[in-house]
Design a protein around this motif. Structure first.
Motif, PDB file in Angstrom:
ATOM      1  N   THR B 157       0.847  -1.199   0.000  1.00 41.74           N
ATOM      2  CA  THR B 157       0.000   0.000   0.000  1.00 41.74           C
ATOM      3  C   THR B 157       0.883   1.250   0.000  1.00 41.74           C
ATOM      4  OG1 THR B 157      -0.137   0.323   2.389  1.00 41.74           O
ATOM      5  CG2 THR B 157      -1.640  -1.301   1.422  1.00 41.74           C
ATOM      6  N   ARG B 158       0.208   2.402  -0.056  1.00 45.20           N
ATOM      7  CA  ARG B 158       0.954   3.667   0.011  1.00 45.20           C
ATOM      8  C   ARG B 158       1.076   4.152   1.454  1.00 45.20           C
ATOM      9  NH1 ARG B 158      -1.990   7.237  -4.791  1.00 45.20           N
ATOM     10  NH2 ARG B 158      -1.498   5.818  -6.510  1.00 45.20           N
ATOM     11  N   SER B 159       0.335   3.548   2.347  1.00 48.61           N
ATOM     12  CA  SER B 159       0.138   4.144   3.668  1.00 48.61           C
ATOM     13  C   SER B 159       0.932   3.476   4.788  1.00 48.61           C
ATOM     14  CB  SER B 159      -1.357   4.095   4.012  1.00 48.61           C
ATOM     15  OG  SER B 159      -1.823   2.760   3.906  1.00 48.61           O
ATOM     16  N   SER B 160       1.925   2.635   4.431  1.00 50.94           N
ATOM     17  CA  SER B 160       2.592   1.864   5.484  1.00 50.94           C
ATOM     18  C   SER B 160       4.075   2.185   5.645  1.00 50.94           C
ATOM     19  CB  SER B 160       2.383   0.371   5.195  1.00 50.94           C
ATOM     20  OG  SER B 160       2.441   0.115   3.796  1.00 50.94           O
ATOM     21  N   ALA B 161       4.538   3.311   5.079  1.00 55.33           N
ATOM     22  CA  ALA B 161       5.957   3.671   5.206  1.00 55.33           C
ATOM     23  C   ALA B 161       6.262   4.153   6.623  1.00 55.33           C
ATOM     24  CB  ALA B 161       6.310   4.757   4.194  1.00 55.33           C
ATOM     25  N   ILE B 162       7.450   3.786   7.130  1.00 55.60           N
ATOM     26  CA  ILE B 162       7.836   4.078   8.514  1.00 55.60           C
ATOM     27  C   ILE B 162       9.182   4.805   8.508  1.00 55.60           C
ATOM     28  CG2 ILE B 162       8.468   3.011  10.731  1.00 55.60           C
ATOM     29  CD1 ILE B 162       6.773   0.579   9.863  1.00 55.60           C
ATOM     30  N   PRO B 163       9.326   5.857   9.344  1.00 53.04           N
ATOM     31  CA  PRO B 163      10.612   6.562   9.416  1.00 53.04           C
ATOM     32  C   PRO B 163      11.751   5.581   9.672  1.00 53.04           C
ATOM     33  CG  PRO B 163       8.945   7.782  10.622  1.00 53.04           C
ATOM     34  CD  PRO B 163       8.315   6.487  10.216  1.00 53.04           C
ATOM     35  N   GLY B 164      12.880   5.812   8.996  1.00 50.25           N
ATOM     36  CA  GLY B 164      14.029   4.924   9.130  1.00 50.25           C
ATOM     37  C   GLY B 164      14.111   3.914   7.997  1.00 50.25           C
ATOM     38  N   GLU B 165      12.991   3.646   7.322  1.00 47.74           N
ATOM     39  CA  GLU B 165      13.028   2.717   6.191  1.00 47.74           C
ATOM     40  C   GLU B 165      13.806   3.331   5.031  1.00 47.74           C
ATOM     41  OE1 GLU B 165       9.133  -0.188   6.266  1.00 47.74           O
ATOM     42  OE2 GLU B 165       8.907   1.755   5.292  1.00 47.74           O
ATOM     43  N   LYS B 166      14.474   2.468   4.262  1.00 46.93           N
ATOM     44  CA  LYS B 166      15.140   2.911   3.039  1.00 46.93           C
ATOM     45  C   LYS B 166      14.097   3.079   1.937  1.00 46.93           C
ATOM     46  CE  LYS B 166      19.302   2.838   4.631  1.00 46.93           C
ATOM     47  NZ  LYS B 166      19.915   4.163   4.941  1.00 46.93           N
ATOM     48  N   ILE B 167      14.363   4.008   1.035  1.00 48.44           N
ATOM     49  CA  ILE B 167      13.525   4.186  -0.157  1.00 48.44           C
ATOM     50  C   ILE B 167      14.306   3.617  -1.337  1.00 48.44           C
ATOM     51  CG2 ILE B 167      12.423   5.882  -1.675  1.00 48.44           C
ATOM     52  CD1 ILE B 167      12.450   7.792   0.816  1.00 48.44           C
ATOM     53  N   ALA B 168      13.684   2.724  -2.081  1.00 41.50           N
ATOM     54  CA  ALA B 168      14.385   2.103  -3.210  1.00 41.50           C
ATOM     55  C   ALA B 168      13.506   2.128  -4.446  1.00 41.50           C
ATOM     56  CB  ALA B 168      14.756   0.672  -2.857  1.00 41.50           C
ATOM     57  N   VAL B 169      14.134   1.917  -5.580  1.00 41.77           N
ATOM     58  CA  VAL B 169      13.420   1.977  -6.850  1.00 41.77           C
ATOM     59  C   VAL B 169      13.941   0.873  -7.772  1.00 41.77           C
ATOM     60  CG1 VAL B 169      15.015   3.666  -7.866  1.00 41.77           C
ATOM     61  CG2 VAL B 169      12.646   3.636  -8.605  1.00 41.77           C
ATOM     62  N   LYS B 238       2.333  11.347   2.055  1.00 45.49           N
ATOM     63  CA  LYS B 238       1.030  11.868   2.473  1.00 45.49           C
ATOM     64  C   LYS B 238       0.198  10.761   3.128  1.00 45.49           C
ATOM     65  CE  LYS B 238      -2.522  13.801  -0.117  1.00 45.49           C
ATOM     66  NZ  LYS B 238      -3.053  14.116  -1.448  1.00 45.49           N
ATOM     67  N   ALA B 239       0.146   9.609   2.446  1.00 48.58           N
ATOM     68  CA  ALA B 239      -0.691   8.507   2.943  1.00 48.58           C
ATOM     69  C   ALA B 239      -0.126   7.905   4.228  1.00 48.58           C
ATOM     70  CB  ALA B 239      -0.844   7.440   1.867  1.00 48.58           C
ATOM     71  N   SER B 240       1.221   7.939   4.366  1.00 44.17           N
ATOM     72  CA  SER B 240       1.862   7.330   5.538  1.00 44.17           C
ATOM     73  C   SER B 240       2.142   8.349   6.637  1.00 44.17           C
ATOM     74  CB  SER B 240       3.190   6.677   5.129  1.00 44.17           C
ATOM     75  OG  SER B 240       2.996   5.687   4.147  1.00 44.17           O
ATOM     76  N   GLN B 241       1.878   9.635   6.348  1.00 47.60           N
ATOM     77  CA  GLN B 241       2.160  10.732   7.280  1.00 47.60           C
ATOM     78  C   GLN B 241       3.610  10.736   7.748  1.00 47.60           C
ATOM     79  OE1 GLN B 241      -1.581   9.986   9.788  1.00 47.60           O
ATOM     80  NE2 GLN B 241      -1.574  12.193   9.419  1.00 47.60           N
ATOM     81  N   VAL B 242       4.499  10.668   6.754  1.00 49.84           N
ATOM     82  CA  VAL B 242       5.941  10.727   7.009  1.00 49.84           C
ATOM     83  C   VAL B 242       6.565  11.694   6.000  1.00 49.84           C
ATOM     84  CG1 VAL B 242       6.066   8.354   7.895  1.00 49.84           C
ATOM     85  CG2 VAL B 242       6.345   8.781   5.436  1.00 49.84           C
ATOM     86  N   GLY B 243       7.875  11.882   6.084  1.00 48.75           N
ATOM     87  CA  GLY B 243       8.610  12.661   5.105  1.00 48.75           C
ATOM     88  C   GLY B 243       9.662  11.783   4.455  1.00 48.75           C
ATOM     89  N   ALA B 244      10.504  12.388   3.604  1.00 48.92           N
ATOM     90  CA  ALA B 244      11.524  11.593   2.925  1.00 48.92           C
ATOM     91  C   ALA B 244      12.717  12.459   2.584  1.00 48.92           C
ATOM     92  CB  ALA B 244      10.955  10.978   1.656  1.00 48.92           C
ATOM     93  N   SER B 245      13.871  11.820   2.553  1.00 52.67           N
ATOM     94  CA  SER B 245      15.087  12.493   2.131  1.00 52.67           C
ATOM     95  C   SER B 245      15.668  11.681   0.970  1.00 52.67           C
ATOM     96  CB  SER B 245      16.038  12.534   3.328  1.00 52.67           C
ATOM     97  OG  SER B 245      17.319  12.880   2.892  1.00 52.67           O
ATOM     98  N   ILE B 246      15.917  12.357  -0.157  1.00 52.35           N
ATOM     99  CA  ILE B 246      16.395  11.679  -1.365  1.00 52.35           C
ATOM    100  C   ILE B 246      17.779  12.213  -1.727  1.00 52.35           C
ATOM    101  CG2 ILE B 246      15.994  11.475  -3.875  1.00 52.35           C
ATOM    102  CD1 ILE B 246      14.021   9.857  -2.296  1.00 52.35           C
ATOM    103  N   GLU B 247      18.718  11.312  -2.028  1.00 49.08           N
ATOM    104  CA  GLU B 247      20.025  11.743  -2.540  1.00 49.08           C
ATOM    105  C   GLU B 247      19.963  11.705  -4.063  1.00 49.08           C
ATOM    106  OE1 GLU B 247      23.435   9.856  -0.479  1.00 49.08           O
ATOM    107  OE2 GLU B 247      21.853   9.029   0.811  1.00 49.08           O
ATOM    108  N   ALA B 248      19.913  12.891  -4.668  1.00 43.35           N
ATOM    109  CA  ALA B 248      19.722  12.984  -6.123  1.00 43.35           C
ATOM    110  C   ALA B 248      20.772  12.175  -6.885  1.00 43.35           C
ATOM    111  CB  ALA B 248      19.759  14.450  -6.557  1.00 43.35           C
ATOM    112  N   GLU B 249      22.002  12.174  -6.359  1.00 45.42           N
ATOM    113  CA  GLU B 249      23.109  11.460  -7.023  1.00 45.42           C
ATOM    114  C   GLU B 249      22.861   9.959  -7.111  1.00 45.42           C
ATOM    115  OE1 GLU B 249      26.557  12.279  -8.135  1.00 45.42           O
ATOM    116  OE2 GLU B 249      25.239  13.981  -8.600  1.00 45.42           O
ATOM    117  N   GLN B 250      22.075   9.434  -6.175  1.00 46.37           N
ATOM    118  CA  GLN B 250      21.838   7.985  -6.133  1.00 46.37           C
ATOM    119  C   GLN B 250      20.741   7.536  -7.087  1.00 46.37           C
ATOM    120  OE1 GLN B 250      23.908   6.058  -4.488  1.00 46.37           O
ATOM    121  NE2 GLN B 250      24.944   7.925  -3.818  1.00 46.37           N
TER     122      GLN B 250
END
Lengths: 332, 332
Positions: B157-169, B238-250
């Protein structure tokens, strides 16, 4: 405020709020929803083994004109025409998805009105509006998908008509087509007729309980009248590889049509379309039982024949020649 | 021949024939179909308890132009974008309904080509095309509904992200947006880059097996990148009520984009959209396991934060300011 000032994401939030506010606590469909609006897909738990699915779209200046229909009526109709397809299968509608294409200049309040009315009708039939999408477009287009189930897997199809069966129809016909002519042509009738024809064209009520009654009584064949009685009967004949004989005099014409459209009444009833009544075939015994227990008018109008083709007969048994048989896209 | 010469009913017969010809004998979805094209609704038997449903439309001159896309590619894309939504839920697609709005002057052969390609991609993913409708319209609009199921009820889902988790693609980004610029602007690149960017824009491959792999490995949060990396990540936040930090270089930029779009590569990868890769969040351990076993590139690009908002950082850890973050209807 225009939708172009609000933006897609805020518009979706607003529509989701309208839907969620309406969410009935005692709705069995809503109780099964796992994820509604706001994710990549809607999710629900399945509790019956036979799934039904239908999709229908309403396109501005093809299916409707904003000159003759309000946003409210449009919302009603967008849901109603799909529910009617589920009724024509003898099923129970459960979930709906709405794909909305809107011009930039559309008022947010108009879209909200449309949605409130869609949700209102959906609620009446215990249908949960679980998802959809919103896009920009030059003309308003509303595409609704309705999912439902069939009790014990029993269905009304188009392909099961048998020669010798009676052909019957619920309610009265011609009102929707007459209503369209009245609104588009600015025709003036007495207040009662005006209200009746408006309602027949703008806010048809899907024959949901009647569809389920037909299935319960052992009827196997039905279609809803959307393109026109003859055109839709032709779909049954084609799918069942049979023909039909119709007595034009027996076709139940909406009284407000008979009173105001004179000679053209029969043509409007036979070919007008959009009445969303159910056309079905069954043995004389089954039809008689349905007539007795249905809460609406049920009229026998003819018989399924082994000989292909549809014959429409006048009161003397002579063939009537119709100028048109119903609505077909791309053909004018 | 134009569709206006053939008429709606004969066109439907032709499309039904294309679909039925393709009907795979070993398709588990087709084996469950009770009624396909040609009745008031499609009917199938349900064999899993959790149902998924998604709808998406492609509108001429909004989502595509017939100047830059062939009917073949359009058919592919109309199905692919919907399958991608099912992939982003970790589900398995099973059935599709197609609502088609066509101008009168459309060549029948073009519609047949569109359908053949839709059926081709549907077949690759064992999806049965069971119904739909056809209407006249001034602009071509293709609305596809895809129904599917979730294995053991497990979902992304979109609503289950937790602070500290990695963001991957998954995969590389920016190729679709660069492909659109190339085609719309008549840009000339070497044949390999041209072919790559065309493919990325015109015929994206939904990350179906990757979605199911994520679910199986315990990932809970994902979205497919349709509007743009940042815009879609924002939906998760928005759905998980968290924020995110992205390293553009990555952020993994499609090599053909990097080679031909220079300074603009990062913007195309971050905000371009339509790449239909999966963006997901999970613990470092889970992401590492997924990286090892996935058959495609999987790249960590940042982290979920408790602090709201999305911060995009350059190689020195300084915030990057983006001119745009992605596609939103009604906002230009």
């Amino acid at each position: 405020m225009k939708v172009s000032e609000l933006g897609e994401f805020q518009l979706i939030d607003l529509l989701a709020e309208i839907v969620n506010r309406s969410r009935g606590r005692d709705s069995t469909s809503w109780q099964r929803v796992i994820i509604g609006i706001g994710d990549d897909a809607a999710v629900w738990s399945v509790d019956k083994p036979t799934q039904l699915a239908t999709v229908d779209c309403l396109i501005q200046n093809v299916h409707f004109s904003l000159d003759t229909i309000s946003w409210e009526d449009l919302g009603w109709k967008a849901i109603a025409v799909n529910l009617s397809d589920i009724a024509a299968m003898g099923g129970t509608p459960e979930f709906a998805l709405v794909s909305l294409a809107l011009p930039d200049c559309t008022e947010v309040e108009s879209v909200a009105t449309l949605y409130r009315e869609m949700v209102e009708l959906a609620q009446q039939f215990d249908v949960a509006l679980v998802g959809g999408d919103v896009s920009r477009a030059s003309l308003l287009t509303i595409t609704v998908t309705v999912l439902g189930s069939a009790q014990n897997g029993k269905l009304l199809t188009r392909s099961s008509a048998i020669p010798g069966e009676k052909i019957a129809v619920t309610g009265c016909l011609g009102g929707a087509a007459a209503g369209l002519e009245m609104l588009a042509g600015g025709l003036q009738f007495d207040p009662e007729a005006t209200a009746c024809l408006r309602r027949r064209f703008l806010s048809p009520v899907p024959r949901m309980s009647e569809g389920r009654l037909l299935v319960a009584e052992g009827v196997k064949t039905a279609i809803d009248i959307s393109d026109g009685l003859i055109a839709d009967l032709n779909q049954i004949c084609k799918a069942s590889q049979v023909g039909a004989s119709i007595e034009a005099e027996q076709v139940p014409v909406e009284p407000a049509v008979r009173a105001n459209f004179g000679d053209r009444s029969t043509e409007l009833a036979l070919a007008g379309g959009e009445d969303y009544e159910l056309l079905f075939t069954a043995s004389p015994e089954v039809v008689n039982k349905v007539k007795r227990i249905a809460s609406c008018l049920v009229t026998v109008i003819g018989e399924i024949t082994a000989e292909k083709g549809i014959r429409v007969l006048d009161r003397h048994g002579n063939p009537l020649h119709l100028a048109r048989t119903g609505w077909e896209h791309f053909v004018r």
